[in-house]
Each structure stands twice: as structure tokens, then as C-alpha cells.
Design a protein around this motif. Structure first.
Motif, PDB file in Angstrom:
ATOM      1  N   GLU A  79       0.836  -1.194   0.000  1.00  0.00           N
ATOM      2  CA  GLU A  79       0.000   0.000   0.000  1.00  0.00           C
ATOM      3  C   GLU A  79       0.872   1.245   0.000  1.00  0.00           C
ATOM      4  N   THR A  99      -1.808  -1.349  -3.748  1.00  0.00           N
ATOM      5  CA  THR A  99      -3.007  -0.622  -3.361  1.00  0.00           C
ATOM      6  C   THR A  99      -2.647   0.852  -3.195  1.00  0.00           C
ATOM      7  N   SER A 138      -5.228  -1.901  -6.913  1.00  0.00           N
ATOM      8  CA  SER A 138      -6.454  -1.565  -6.197  1.00  0.00           C
ATOM      9  C   SER A 138      -6.340  -0.119  -5.732  1.00  0.00           C
ATOM     10  N   GLU A 160     -10.451  -0.946  -2.966  1.00  0.00           N
ATOM     11  CA  GLU A 160     -10.434  -1.330  -1.555  1.00  0.00           C
ATOM     12  C   GLU A 160     -11.288  -0.326  -0.796  1.00  0.00           C
ATOM     13  N   ASN A 199     -11.927  -5.220  -2.564  1.00  0.00           N
ATOM     14  CA  ASN A 199     -11.191  -5.488  -1.338  1.00  0.00           C
ATOM     15  C   ASN A 199     -11.740  -4.556  -0.261  1.00  0.00           C
ATOM     16  N   SER A 222      -7.878  -6.630   4.154  1.00  0.00           N
ATOM     17  CA  SER A 222      -6.540  -6.372   4.673  1.00  0.00           C
ATOM     18  C   SER A 222      -6.694  -5.814   6.080  1.00  0.00           C
TER      19      SER A 222
END
Length: 248
Positions: A79, A99, A138, A160, A199, A222
Motif C-alpha cells: 500500500e 493498493t 487496487s 479497496e 477489497n 486487509s
């Protein structure tokens, strides 16, 4: 099955608070995977207050070895903000998923999604470069339907959902959590209709996951802070198993 990717930032935070290598990030990650988690997530921030650049590559090598030894496909999710710094890191480490998350300087944690009326053009540029390297992308989003209708313009593979509002409502009462869940359900239905993967993450836990896991099209969650907090009570392996049970 909805996959659980465990964010190990907090392990690195604890290690960094004292220096040295205790707790050992790779050893704890192995315990997490042995308990059944499907992936490992890191958010390497510019100030390296938890995950350091070296950790990014150490975890990549660890997961390559682990997958080979076990015959598994544990996913690595990174991320970070759309920036040249994070792009270079992603293209070097080659995780399974990147992400993209909006970052406000000085923030304690991520607390909002992208505004695609402002951000879509810049995001699309980063997304193309990451996808060209064979990495799924994402983007971190809230549930505003008009904003979500612009996701397809970015080329992102998945969204997400920022689930903080849902989790905080559920903390007050399951009924308030159920009401908050309705906005996520409508948003998810829109994304499913446009064939965009889903997500989710932020303050999900073993109490609110059973409801949230019913979200249409949900593929992965996550989770870091609350899982690690619970692990202080019952141990990391038991905590992961409890979350997997709640999720599926």
C-alpha cells in the motif's frame, strides 16, 4: 472464499521502537501464514515509521521461498500513495498487488479514499505503469456512488473500501453497523456490475467481519491494527484463526 491479508506494519512499529530485530518481522509473518492467512500487506511510508525499505525486499524474498517450499500462492500487497517514490518501490519489489492510498502529511493512519473528480487522471497514469509490470492495482475508496462511477476511468482492477465508518458504527451497536453496511452493499453492487474487484480494510475485526463478509463481490480484506491488538490477548496464531473463522 474471502481472503485475509494481514498487515504487519504494527510488528515493524514495535521493533523500531527499540531498535534491533525484536520482534522479528519475518518470523511473525511466518506464524501468520502458518495460521492460515492468505497474504501479507505492508504500507511503507516515506518516514519509515514502521515498514522500512529493506523490509519490503526482505518480505518479498521470504514469500518467494515460502511459496516454493509450501507449494502455495501467498500474495504480497503493498500500500502507498501515488508518488514517484512508491512507484519506484513497487516496480522494484514487484508485489502481487499494489493498493494506491491517498496520504495526508502527518496523518496517523489512512482515513479517507480518493476523490476521483480530482485524482483520476493522475491515478490512471500510475495505474498503467504498475499494470504494465504485471501487478494488479487496487485503489482506496469510500462508498459515494457518483465517485465510484469514475473508477473505470482509472483502469484500476479493484477497489479497496475504506471501512472505518462501518467499523466505528458497529462499535456503537450491531444495529448501527447494519445500517452503515447498507451503503457498502449499494456501492459493491455498482462495482460488481462494472466487473471491478472488491477489497476492504480499516478496523475490521472478528466482531464486525461476519456481517461485512456478506458484501457482494468481496474478494479480500486487509487487516492489521485490530488483529494485532487482539493478538496481544490471545496470541498471533489464535487471532488469525479467529479472524478467518469470522470472515468465512
Amino acid at each position: 472464499m474471502v481472503h485475509l491479508s494481514v498487515n504487519v506494519n504494527k510488528i515493524a512499529t514495535l521493533r523500531n521502537s527499540r531498535g534491533g530485530n525484536h520482534p522479528d518481522l519475518l518470523y511473525i509473518s511466518k506464524l501468520i501464514l502458518e495460521a492460515g492467512a492468505h497474504g501479507i500487506t505492508v504500507h511503507p511510508r516515506e518516514d519509515e515509521r514502521h515498514i522500512k525499505k529493506k523490509d519490503v525486499f526482505d518480505l518479498k524474498e521470504f514469500l518467494l521461498r515460502y511459496n516454493k517450499e509450501k507449494g502455495l500462492k501467498i500474495e504480497y500487497n503493498m500500500e502507498g500513495e501515488p508518488s514517484s517514490r512508491f512507484l519506484d518501490l513497487v516496480l522494484s519489489a514487484k508485489p502481487d498487488q499494489a493498493t494506491l492510498v491517498p496520504v495526508t502529511p502527518g496523518e496517523i493512519t489512512s482515513d479517507h479514499g480518493f476523490d476521483l473528480k480530482k485524482d483520476s487522471k493522475e491515478l490512471a497514469s500510475y495505474i498503467r505503469k504498475i499494470q504494465d509490470a504485471g501487478i494488479r492495482v487496487s485503489i482506496f475508496m469510500e462508498t459515494d456512488l457518483e465517485n465510484l462511477k469514475l473508477v473505470k476511468n482509472t483502469g484500476a482492477d479493484r477497489v479497496e473500501f475504506y471501512t472505518g465508518p462501518y467499523a466505528h458504527a458497529f462499535d456503537q451497536s450491531p444495529e448501527k453497523g447494519k445500517n452503515a453496511f447498507e451503503s457498502f452493499q449499494k456501492a459493491a453492487e455498482l462495482l460488481v456490475s462494472e466487473k471491478i474487484g472488491i477489497n476492504a480494510g480499516h478496523d475490521l475485526d472478528h466482531f464486525n467481519l461476519p456481517l461485512f463478509s456478506r458484501l457482494p463481490g468481496l474478494q479480500e480484506v486487509s487487516i492489521g491494527h485490530r488483529l494485532m491488538s487482539y493478538a496481544l490477548e490471545i496470541g498471533i496464531e489464535k487471532a488469525v484463526k479467529e479472524y478467518l473463522k469470522a470472515l468465512n
